[in-house]
Design a protein around this motif. Structure first.
Motif, short mmCIF file in Angstrom:
data_model
loop_
_atom_site.label_atom_id
_atom_site.label_comp_id
_atom_site.label_asym_id
_atom_site.label_seq_id
_atom_site.Cartn_x
_atom_site.Cartn_y
_atom_site.Cartn_z
N SER A 1 0.83 -1.20 0.00
CA SER A 1 0.00 0.00 0.00
C SER A 1 0.87 1.26 0.00
N SER B 1 0.03 3.22 -3.24
CA SER B 1 -0.94 4.29 -2.98
C SER B 1 -0.28 5.53 -2.40
N PHE C 1 -10.54 9.75 2.81
CA PHE C 1 -11.16 8.56 3.40
C PHE C 1 -11.66 8.88 4.81
N LYS D 1 -14.62 11.40 4.94
CA LYS D 1 -15.92 10.77 4.64
C LYS D 1 -16.48 10.03 5.85
N ARG E 1 -13.58 0.90 5.54
CA ARG E 1 -14.77 1.32 6.30
C ARG E 1 -15.18 0.25 7.31
N THR F 1 -2.57 10.89 1.70
CA THR F 1 -3.29 9.95 0.84
C THR F 1 -4.65 9.58 1.42
N THR G 1 -4.95 -3.90 -4.45
CA THR G 1 -5.87 -4.65 -5.32
C THR G 1 -7.27 -4.78 -4.71
N HIS G 2 -7.42 -4.40 -3.44
CA HIS G 2 -8.72 -4.50 -2.76
C HIS G 2 -9.26 -3.14 -2.31
N GLN G 3 -8.57 -2.06 -2.65
CA GLN G 3 -9.03 -0.73 -2.24
C GLN G 3 -10.33 -0.36 -2.95
N GLY G 4 -11.13 0.45 -2.26
CA GLY G 4 -12.39 0.91 -2.85
C GLY G 4 -13.54 -0.06 -2.71
N ARG G 5 -13.37 -1.11 -1.93
CA ARG G 5 -14.41 -2.12 -1.76
C ARG G 5 -15.04 -2.12 -0.38
N GLY G 6 -14.71 -1.10 0.43
CA GLY G 6 -15.33 -0.97 1.74
C GLY G 6 -14.59 -1.65 2.88
#
Length: 155
Positions: A23, A27, A123, A126, A94, A119, A86-91
């Motif tokens: 990461s 990122s 996040f 939100k 959160r 970075t 590869t798994h970012q943005g999938r919750g």
């Protein structure tokens, strides 16, 4: 497959280290110089992660028994929230934060703080965190953010 959130164990140290370093390199490298990334990586060697497991409440998100994200709570401070690129943005971030906030609320923590990378600022924003100040560790800029937690209602 649905992710599972669970407390981390010493057996997870190598996988946690890999997730964090991937990461950072993919990122966080968009916002920080290679020198800063290399310096931060040193804090997340397998040995360092193993030591952190005894100092903080560390959680992992797994998919098919593979660690893909991590986050920890150190008293009233959220630390080391990382999701494999590869798994970012999938919750997953959160979900980990919801786990940490639930534990913090049960512990009667009123204000949760997080030292955020540039970075991750959006996040945390939100999720209701607000920037309090900047901190600098050499050339590395960290944003200190806070969020007041709702009081646990008596049952």
């Amino acid at each position: 497959m649905k992710p599972q959130i669970r407390p981390a164990t010493p057996a997870d140290a190598a996988a946690i280290s890999q997730v964090i370093i991937r990461s950072l390199r993919q990122s966080n490298a968009q916002d920080y110089s290679p020198d800063i990334i290399a310096q931060v990586e040193k804090s997340f060697s397998i040995e360092s992660v193993r030591a952190l497991l005894s100092q903080r409440q560390v959680f992992v998100a797994t998919i098919e028994n593979r660690v893909v994200a991590t986050a920890s709570l150190d008293r009233d401070v959220v630390r080391s929230v990382f999701v494999d690129p590869t798994h970012q943005g999938r919750g997953l971030g959160r979900q980990l934060m919801a786990t940490i906030e639930s534990i913090a609320t049960e512990a009667k923590i009123e204000v949760l703080r997080v030292p955020s990378s540039i970075t991750a600022e959006a996040f945390y924003f939100k999720l209701g965190f607000r920037k309090v100040r900047d901190e600098f560790h050499g050339a590395e800029r960290t944003l200190i953010m806070e969020r007041r937690l709702p009081a646990l209602r008596p049952s």
